[in-house]
Design an enzyme around this catalytic site. Sequence first.
Site, PDB file in Angstrom:
ATOM      1  N   CYS A 124      -4.159 -12.835  90.066  1.00  0.00           N
ATOM      2  CA  CYS A 124      -4.370 -13.335  88.708  1.00  0.00           C
ATOM      3  C   CYS A 124      -3.032 -13.784  88.153  1.00  0.00           C
ATOM      4  O   CYS A 124      -1.997 -13.264  88.543  1.00  0.00           O
ATOM      5  CB  CYS A 124      -4.950 -12.232  87.830  1.00  0.00           C
ATOM      6  SG  CYS A 124      -5.448 -12.840  86.200  1.00  0.00           S
TER       7      CYS A 124
ATOM      8  N   CYS B 138      -2.097 -13.683  84.844  1.00  0.00           N
ATOM      9  CA  CYS B 138      -1.691 -13.174  83.526  1.00  0.00           C
ATOM     10  C   CYS B 138      -0.439 -12.308  83.528  1.00  0.00           C
ATOM     11  O   CYS B 138       0.285 -12.257  82.545  1.00  0.00           O
ATOM     12  CB  CYS B 138      -2.839 -12.481  82.810  1.00  0.00           C
ATOM     13  SG  CYS B 138      -3.366 -10.966  83.614  1.00  0.00           S
TER      14      CYS B 138
ATOM     15  N   CYS C 296      -4.767 -15.906  81.978  1.00  0.00           N
ATOM     16  CA  CYS C 296      -5.034 -15.752  83.409  1.00  0.00           C
ATOM     17  C   CYS C 296      -5.019 -17.079  84.167  1.00  0.00           C
ATOM     18  O   CYS C 296      -5.306 -17.112  85.365  1.00  0.00           O
ATOM     19  CB  CYS C 296      -6.367 -15.035  83.613  1.00  0.00           C
ATOM     20  SG  CYS C 296      -6.400 -13.422  82.811  1.00  0.00           S
TER      21      CYS C 296
ATOM     22  N   LYS D 248     -16.673  -9.361  85.136  1.00  0.00           N
ATOM     23  CA  LYS D 248     -15.540  -8.816  84.393  1.00  0.00           C
ATOM     24  C   LYS D 248     -15.693  -9.229  82.938  1.00  0.00           C
ATOM     25  O   LYS D 248     -15.701 -10.416  82.614  1.00  0.00           O
ATOM     26  CB  LYS D 248     -14.233  -9.346  84.965  1.00  0.00           C
ATOM     27  CG  LYS D 248     -13.022  -8.855  84.187  1.00  0.00           C
ATOM     28  CD  LYS D 248     -11.735  -9.274  84.841  1.00  0.00           C
ATOM     29  CE  LYS D 248     -10.551  -8.807  84.019  1.00  0.00           C
ATOM     30  NZ  LYS D 248      -9.282  -9.190  84.607  1.00  0.00           N
TER      31      LYS D 248
ATOM     32  N   ARG E 280      -2.726  -3.724  79.538  1.00  0.00           N
ATOM     33  CA  ARG E 280      -1.914  -4.873  79.114  1.00  0.00           C
ATOM     34  C   ARG E 280      -0.530  -4.425  78.679  1.00  0.00           C
ATOM     35  O   ARG E 280       0.448  -5.145  78.829  1.00  0.00           O
ATOM     36  CB  ARG E 280      -2.646  -5.642  78.020  1.00  0.00           C
ATOM     37  CG  ARG E 280      -3.867  -6.347  78.608  1.00  0.00           C
ATOM     38  CD  ARG E 280      -4.652  -7.096  77.584  1.00  0.00           C
ATOM     39  NE  ARG E 280      -5.897  -7.596  78.188  1.00  0.00           N
ATOM     40  CZ  ARG E 280      -6.867  -8.179  77.525  1.00  0.00           C
ATOM     41  NH1 ARG E 280      -6.751  -8.354  76.216  1.00  0.00           N
ATOM     42  NH2 ARG E 280      -7.945  -8.593  78.140  1.00  0.00           N
TER      43      ARG E 280
ATOM     44  N   ARG F 290      -9.266 -13.573  75.696  1.00  0.00           N
ATOM     45  CA  ARG F 290      -9.780 -13.977  77.004  1.00  0.00           C
ATOM     46  C   ARG F 290     -11.282 -14.281  76.973  1.00  0.00           C
ATOM     47  O   ARG F 290     -11.912 -14.403  78.016  1.00  0.00           O
ATOM     48  CB  ARG F 290      -9.529 -12.861  78.027  1.00  0.00           C
ATOM     49  CG  ARG F 290      -8.073 -12.453  78.183  1.00  0.00           C
ATOM     50  CD  ARG F 290      -7.820 -11.963  79.596  1.00  0.00           C
ATOM     51  NE  ARG F 290      -6.666 -11.095  79.759  1.00  0.00           N
ATOM     52  CZ  ARG F 290      -5.408 -11.485  79.649  1.00  0.00           C
ATOM     53  NH1 ARG F 290      -5.115 -12.731  79.321  1.00  0.00           N
ATOM     54  NH2 ARG F 290      -4.428 -10.623  79.842  1.00  0.00           N
TER      55      ARG F 290
ATOM     56  N   GLU G  57     -23.066 -14.538  87.715  1.00  0.00           N
ATOM     57  CA  GLU G  57     -21.670 -14.468  88.197  1.00  0.00           C
ATOM     58  C   GLU G  57     -21.618 -13.903  89.615  1.00  0.00           C
ATOM     59  O   GLU G  57     -20.938 -14.443  90.489  1.00  0.00           O
ATOM     60  CB  GLU G  57     -20.836 -13.550  87.287  1.00  0.00           C
ATOM     61  CG  GLU G  57     -20.353 -14.180  85.991  1.00  0.00           C
ATOM     62  CD  GLU G  57     -19.164 -15.116  86.203  1.00  0.00           C
ATOM     63  OE1 GLU G  57     -18.710 -15.289  87.353  1.00  0.00           O
ATOM     64  OE2 GLU G  57     -18.690 -15.683  85.199  1.00  0.00           O
TER      65      GLU G  57
ATOM     66  N   LYS H  78     -16.645  -4.514  85.931  1.00  0.00           N
ATOM     67  CA  LYS H  78     -15.481  -4.032  85.198  1.00  0.00           C
ATOM     68  C   LYS H  78     -15.613  -4.356  83.718  1.00  0.00           C
ATOM     69  O   LYS H  78     -15.903  -5.506  83.399  1.00  0.00           O
ATOM     70  CB  LYS H  78     -14.249  -4.719  85.768  1.00  0.00           C
ATOM     71  CG  LYS H  78     -12.974  -4.341  85.086  1.00  0.00           C
ATOM     72  CD  LYS H  78     -11.848  -5.101  85.679  1.00  0.00           C
ATOM     73  CE  LYS H  78     -10.627  -4.847  84.815  1.00  0.00           C
ATOM     74  NZ  LYS H  78      -9.543  -5.688  85.105  1.00  0.00           N
TER      75      LYS H  78
ATOM     76  N   SER I 231      -8.256   1.136  82.432  1.00  0.00           N
ATOM     77  CA  SER I 231      -7.194   1.846  81.720  1.00  0.00           C
ATOM     78  C   SER I 231      -7.670   2.533  80.446  1.00  0.00           C
ATOM     79  O   SER I 231      -7.294   3.660  80.161  1.00  0.00           O
ATOM     80  CB  SER I 231      -6.055   0.870  81.407  1.00  0.00           C
ATOM     81  OG  SER I 231      -6.519  -0.206  80.604  1.00  0.00           O
TER      82      SER I 231
ATOM     83  N   TYR J 266      -7.396   5.217  88.234  1.00  0.00           N
ATOM     84  CA  TYR J 266      -6.017   5.700  88.121  1.00  0.00           C
ATOM     85  C   TYR J 266      -5.934   7.190  88.448  1.00  0.00           C
ATOM     86  O   TYR J 266      -4.852   7.724  88.632  1.00  0.00           O
ATOM     87  CB  TYR J 266      -5.482   5.414  86.709  1.00  0.00           C
ATOM     88  CG  TYR J 266      -5.508   3.931  86.397  1.00  0.00           C
ATOM     89  CD1 TYR J 266      -4.532   3.086  86.918  1.00  0.00           C
ATOM     90  CD2 TYR J 266      -6.535   3.362  85.637  1.00  0.00           C
ATOM     91  CE1 TYR J 266      -4.567   1.719  86.686  1.00  0.00           C
ATOM     92  CE2 TYR J 266      -6.579   1.998  85.385  1.00  0.00           C
ATOM     93  CZ  TYR J 266      -5.599   1.184  85.914  1.00  0.00           C
ATOM     94  OH  TYR J 266      -5.640  -0.166  85.691  1.00  0.00           O
TER      95      TYR J 266
HETATM   96  C1  PBG Z   1      -5.761  -9.087  85.014  1.00  0.00           C
HETATM   97  C2  PBG Z   1      -6.346  -7.748  84.958  1.00  0.00           C
HETATM   98  C3  PBG Z   1      -6.620  -6.931  83.850  1.00  0.00           C
HETATM   99  C4  PBG Z   1      -7.087  -5.726  84.338  1.00  0.00           C
HETATM  100  C5  PBG Z   1      -7.136  -5.834  85.726  1.00  0.00           C
HETATM  101  N1  PBG Z   1      -6.693  -7.097  86.089  1.00  0.00           N
HETATM  102  C6  PBG Z   1      -6.371  -7.150  82.417  1.00  0.00           C
HETATM  103  C7  PBG Z   1      -7.070  -8.173  81.672  1.00  0.00           C
HETATM  104  O1  PBG Z   1      -7.993  -8.854  82.143  1.00  0.00           O
HETATM  105  O2  PBG Z   1      -6.628  -8.378  80.539  1.00  0.00           O
HETATM  106  C8  PBG Z   1      -7.460  -4.526  83.526  1.00  0.00           C
HETATM  107  C9  PBG Z   1      -7.422  -3.218  84.231  1.00  0.00           C
HETATM  108  C10 PBG Z   1      -7.485  -2.026  83.362  1.00  0.00           C
HETATM  109  O3  PBG Z   1      -7.661  -2.087  82.137  1.00  0.00           O
HETATM  110  O4  PBG Z   1      -7.343  -0.929  83.925  1.00  0.00           O
HETATM  111  N2  PBG Z   1      -6.567 -10.144  84.689  1.00  0.00           N
END
Ligand code: PBG
Length: 337
Positions: free
Chosen positions: A120, A122, A130, A208, A218, A230, A246, A261, A287, A326
Amino acid sequence: MKFPELRLRRLRHSPGLRALVRETRLDPADLIYPLFVRYGKKIREPIDSMPGLFRYSVDTLVRECARAHRLGVGAVLLFGIPARKDSAGKSGYEPKGVIPQAVRILKREMPDLVVITDVCLCEYTDHGHCGVIRGIRRKGRSIPGESSGTVDNDATLPLLAKMALAHAAAGADMVAPSDMMDGRVGFIRRTLDGAGWSRVPILSYAAKYASSFYGPFRDAAGSAPRFGDRAGYQMDPPNVREAIREIALDIAEGADMVMVKPALAYLDVIRTARHRWDIPIAAYNVSGEYSLVKAAAARGWVDERRMALEMLTAMKRAGAGPILTYWAPQVSEWLRE
Ligand code: PBG
């Protein structure tokens, strides 16, 4: 004669009986451990928004991955934090970038460790989106009406494919595009095949969502968008039928595994996908899900271990195969006790 009402409770009577009839189990081999890799040496920098986690330089990353590997964690997923960012995210597809370097060393030291890389832009773009932005932004101000909708889909695809190729050439066992551009799975597949990397599978972040649960990530990756959001490329949280579209498209384009996700607020999506397809469905315990528990546990409000295991078990019960979390090494330790 009066009969007792006791029915279902009979099988809950003892830990042994409960274990015997348990329908869902966690296994360290199913867990994928996401890690943040940065430039430098001997760095293990704590992430404020994600207590217990660190940004690693390649040397310290190797030690952390070795620990996870010894604990039986199934795979690691690497996110890169580059030294320099620019509008096209160039440091993301340099063959000598932070991720190719890390992959090379990890695969040399631990050939059996499954190494997956996030694909990605970003983390590598100065604007934090992204993909590349269409048109020119004047004096750093956003143009009126400009939103994430201005991320240029087709101009982004070759850059993502270049990144995937750099990761594959460094020895990555799998690439995981998380950008949500349309057509990227097919583009990456064709690029990898054309360069002789047909054996490298694609784990697509297929469903996603544009979620508030990514906040701590982030901060960890320094990847928050500088303007807009986004919502022009990630999915709208109320939709599930769209997730099916998707996933179907990504499978048709050649995805070997797909991901839902975030996980916890989207268990229905995992369940729906599980019933519909037989390829592995991965769930990303993101996260925000991690940090919410950490923050509440630090105040003594919840039991971290019980809550984490309950969340992850729920993802399994919903139909997830691999789970990105994590907590991966920690869960593996808990499961051994
Ligand atoms: C990148 C990406 C993100 C996450 C995984 N890959 C952040 C986003 O889309 O802003 C988030 C992972 C997480 O929150 O643990 N595109």
